[in-house]
Design an enzyme around this catalytic site. Structure first.
Site, PDB file in Angstrom:
ATOM      1  N   LYS A 181       0.841  -1.191   0.000  1.00  0.00           N
ATOM      2  CA  LYS A 181       0.000   0.000   0.000  1.00  0.00           C
ATOM      3  C   LYS A 181       0.874   1.239   0.000  1.00  0.00           C
ATOM      4  O   LYS A 181       1.954   1.254   0.592  1.00  0.00           O
ATOM      5  CB  LYS A 181      -0.900   0.009   1.246  1.00  0.00           C
TER       6      LYS A 181
ATOM      7  N   GLU B  27      -8.829  11.388  13.215  1.00  0.00           N
ATOM      8  CA  GLU B  27      -8.078  10.159  13.503  1.00  0.00           C
ATOM      9  C   GLU B  27      -7.118  10.290  14.678  1.00  0.00           C
ATOM     10  O   GLU B  27      -6.140  11.048  14.625  1.00  0.00           O
ATOM     11  CB  GLU B  27      -7.308   9.720  12.259  1.00  0.00           C
TER      12      GLU B  27
END
Length: 400
Positions: A156, A205
């Protein structure tokens, strides 16, 4: 709901008698940070800490020594329980933007929200918007990243883009912060003073919260745009929970965090499947993590630096993803994609990921957004996703 209740209980336990009224403060004169755990506003600067955080996870490393030296100087200057606050860049090899304030005010988040709702604020008109990179270049970046994954060395990579805004006159930072808080009441709001301007945002977050020997994290990876129609919005969230591409992206993040936290934890709990977290613009896959530190010398910054950058902001493996980002992105992220928060001299603290944010310097605003790229990523979809993420800040200017 259980997570919200735990945070409220924790906030109640952590409240100090010093807690004051938000309306009595100037939140953009220094560092400002709100959270369900603890919220604070600072005045002045006693000492700066610019030591890069590349070895920040090492208890006796250079960064930790610089932090402890700053705390020692603060106590010698008469500050009983000093706090280190500010931001650390995406690339920990770069200088940190941290400081020990002369005064720290712990404030009630409810007082912040009440004051914000009672204010009306306006921002200058937007004269121009410039994309960096433009759409075709960004989509080619995504294509190149997917190709780089074909050899199996990269799982990723997170690619980002900027939006540069020019306004008719200087942006009043209090007005911008007020609108951001009002439009994103459940975010982690922050204002970090810089040499030129400030870093402002509302991150969804939580990277790391430490209280005593306990720590918490709430990584987000995998997202979908919300819809105004409740039925369609519910369907979007259901599809996200069943999305193989997004679940794969999310698992890379949680497994990466498990690997780095396991050896530093006496206890570590990471749920097997994610849950949903929503912001005004997006649904996110979310995994609440909690644990207990193995070594009582651990502090909020040693753990935050251990995790940062997570696969949610960089990719996996970290070094290969970071090298690809440096190769593909036509700018230096600087503080974007880094972390912002605070740590006190008792090791407690809270750090969030520097997303849904921008820098403000007079009539120039620079906004940041990124997207996680995996083998199944579509260049056009990732462009749209970053556009939706930019909306958190654009909405404050009345734009979409």
């Amino acid at each position: 709901m259980d997570t919200v209740m735990k945070e409220r209980d924790l906030a109640g336990k952590q409240r100090e008698a010093e807690s004051i009224n938000f309306a009595d403060l100037s939140p953009t004169s220094g560092f400002f940070f709100t959270s369900p755990f603890r919220s604070l506003s600072t005045e002045g600067c006693l000492t700066n800490v610019s030591e890069p955080a590349v070895d920040g996870d090492v208890i006796n490393g250079k960064f930790q020594q610089a932090m402890q030296a700053a705390f020692s100087d603060a106590r010698a200057a008469g500050i009983k329980h000093p706090v280190l606050c500010g931001a650390i860049p995406f690339d920990k090899r770069q200088p940190s933007a941290l400081f020990v304030p002369k005064k720290t005010h712990w404030i009630e988040r409810s007082a912040v929200m009440a004051a914000v709702q009672a204010q009306e604020s306006e921002l200058p008109a937007v004269l121009s918007k410039t994309e960096l990179p433009e759409q075709q270049q960004f989509m080619q970046m995504v294509t190149d990243a997917v190709k780089a994954m074909n050899d199996g060395k990269l799982e990723k990579a997170v690619l980002s883009r900027l939006l540069e805004i020019k306004t008719r006159g200087a942006v009043e930072r209090p007005a911008l912060l007020n609108r951001i808080i009002d439009q994103n009441p459940n975010g982690y709001h922050f204002h970090v003073p810089l040499e030129q301007g400030a870093l402002i945002g509302a991150s969804p977050e939580l990277l790391l919260r430490k209280n005593g020997n306990q720590f918490y994290s709430n990584p987000l990876a995998g997202s979908a745009r919300r819809e105004s129609c409740p039925q369609q919005d519910a369907e979007v969230s259901r599809v996200l929970l069943d999305s193989g591409k997004d679940l794969y992206e999310h698992q890379i993040v949680t497994e990466g965090m498990r690997q780095v936290l396991a050896d530093r934890s006496r206890h570590l709990h990471i749920p097997a499947t994610p849950e949903l977290l929503s912001t005004p613009t997006l649904w996110h896959l979310s995994t609440p993590i909690d644990g207990d530190v193995l070594d009582p010398q651990e502090n909020a910054l040693s753990l935050a630096c251990l995790l940062h950058p997570t696969p949610a902001l960089c990719g996996s493996p970290t070094r290969i993803a970071r090298d690809l980002i440096e190769q593909l992105e036509p700018f230096d992220r600087g503080l974007f994609g880094g972390i912002v928060g605070w740590c006190d001299d008792r090791g407690n603290g809270e750090w969030v990921v520097t997303i849904r944010c921008g820098t403000v310097n007079g009539d120039h605003v620079r906004l940041f957004a990124g997207a996680g790229i995996v083998p199944d990523s579509s260049p056009e979809s990732e462009w749209r996703e970053t556009g939706v993420k930019l909306n958190t800040m654009l909405r404050a200017f009345g734009l979409n």
